[in-house]
Enzyme design. Sequence first.
Site, PDB file in Angstrom:
ATOM      1  N   LEU A 304       2.040  -4.384   1.030  1.00  9.05           N
ATOM      2  CA  LEU A 304       2.230  -2.935   0.934  1.00  9.05           C
ATOM      3  C   LEU A 304       3.173  -2.618  -0.235  1.00  9.05           C
ATOM      4  CD1 LEU A 304       1.568  -0.221   2.536  1.00  9.05           C
ATOM      5  CD2 LEU A 304       3.836  -0.502   3.568  1.00  9.05           C
ATOM      6  N   PRO A 305       2.688  -2.641  -1.466  1.00  9.22           N
ATOM      7  CA  PRO A 305       3.552  -2.284  -2.600  1.00  9.22           C
ATOM      8  C   PRO A 305       3.983  -0.820  -2.519  1.00  9.22           C
ATOM      9  CG  PRO A 305       1.515  -3.346  -3.324  1.00  9.22           C
ATOM     10  CD  PRO A 305       1.330  -2.994  -1.893  1.00  9.22           C
ATOM     11  N   HIS A 306       5.251  -0.569  -2.773  1.00  8.10           N
ATOM     12  CA  HIS A 306       5.757   0.805  -2.786  1.00  8.10           C
ATOM     13  C   HIS A 306       7.108   0.834  -3.479  1.00  8.10           C
ATOM     14  CE1 HIS A 306       7.500  -1.029   0.843  1.00  8.10           C
ATOM     15  NE2 HIS A 306       8.533  -0.232   0.657  1.00  8.10           N
ATOM     16  N   ALA A 307       7.524   2.021  -3.871  1.00 12.42           N
ATOM     17  CA  ALA A 307       8.840   2.234  -4.465  1.00 12.42           C
ATOM     18  C   ALA A 307       9.371   3.550  -3.917  1.00 12.42           C
ATOM     19  CB  ALA A 307       8.746   2.242  -5.991  1.00 12.42           C
ATOM     20  N   LEU A 343       1.348   2.346  -1.469  1.00 11.19           N
ATOM     21  CA  LEU A 343       1.844   3.547  -0.793  1.00 11.19           C
ATOM     22  C   LEU A 343       2.670   4.371  -1.758  1.00 11.19           C
ATOM     23  CD1 LEU A 343       2.599   5.332   1.688  1.00 11.19           C
ATOM     24  CD2 LEU A 343       4.487   3.731   2.104  1.00 11.19           C
TER      25      LEU A 343
END
Length: 389
Positions: A304-307, A343
Amino acid sequence: MCQKFEHAAGVVFDKFDEVVAHIYAHLVPAYFRMLGQFRIENVIIEQIRRQYEHLFQLTQYSLSPLAALSGEKLADSEIGYFTILFGGEIANLTERIGEKRYQAIIVCPSGISSSLIMMSELATLFPMIDFIEAASLQELSKLPITDYDLIFSTVEIETKKLLYVIKPILTTVEKGELLRLVQEDLLIPTVVVPSVTEMLEAILPYVTLKDGITKDRIKKIATQKLIKQLKKKEGELPMLSDLLTVDKIQFNDQDPTPDWQSAIRLASEPLLDHQDISMQYVDAMIQKVKDYGPFIHLGFGIALPHARPEDGVHRLGMSLLKFENPVYLLEDKKHPIYVFICLAAVDNASHLRALSSLTKILTDKLSVQRLLSAKTTEEVVQLIQEKEE
């Protein structure tokens, strides 16, 4: 557990050590209660499950290390207490990083004195809004529309921005109504709606209760109505199927597979195409992995890549890219990824309903297998929809 919650909920706690300390303080007695098979009563557990259903599910998923350690399924009463703790940490995080600071302009053709009075009153009511100098209608027409987000005016104005038509001097009742309207439109966290108890204390000295009607009964009815309204609001949050639509799902059977950085860039392309994010956000997602390691790996070959929202999110969005062959995070064979779900969250809450559906997939081995073996977009969409029923 705290790391698992961060990953599952798509948030990053600024003061992670403090969060761990808060959770640990409750974890110790909870662990020994489970060892002794002693259950405490949580009188508001049903209220927690109704009002914070999606946060409850995310918390339950995050507590899996504790369930594995104890060898028993966790009681809902225990999960409920942890839900409150994690919910409080999300609220604190929102207060620390702050929501967007809105720029407002005041328009009052009546004159500069009235404008200054309005600015003083409004600045007190809305400390999270930056007020630009009061302007006349002529001055307003010369201002770039990008310089402000909303207008408070004593006259009707034709504008594409949020407009609140108010009197130069507001009564207490008018201030309260304006507070409610602005809070509803902008969801400003510092605008506080009085509690049921506070409202009753203000009203009861001036009314006579009918026979058989008690203060506690009124409080119960009012609280139930508020919870119903909150539940309605939560139901308006987007579901996973609202975000992971057909045009946001991709497949890649390229051999050899791209490296992990290229994989994240490929996975985020639908979000860029829909202008949900900027390229800055893609770079930020990659940098987070470089800085903190393979934390985006949720397990089962799903990442789930996100920042952070301020790293370049324009609106809430998600995209999914499934690989036929594994992509290794940080070139580490311990972290093979088959599914990347990017996301883009605009805050710390609006995406939780969607992520709670994702945790339903992650906690069901058959569903995980279906996702990993999916060959078409329709299969992924069907799986998501089934988990939302």
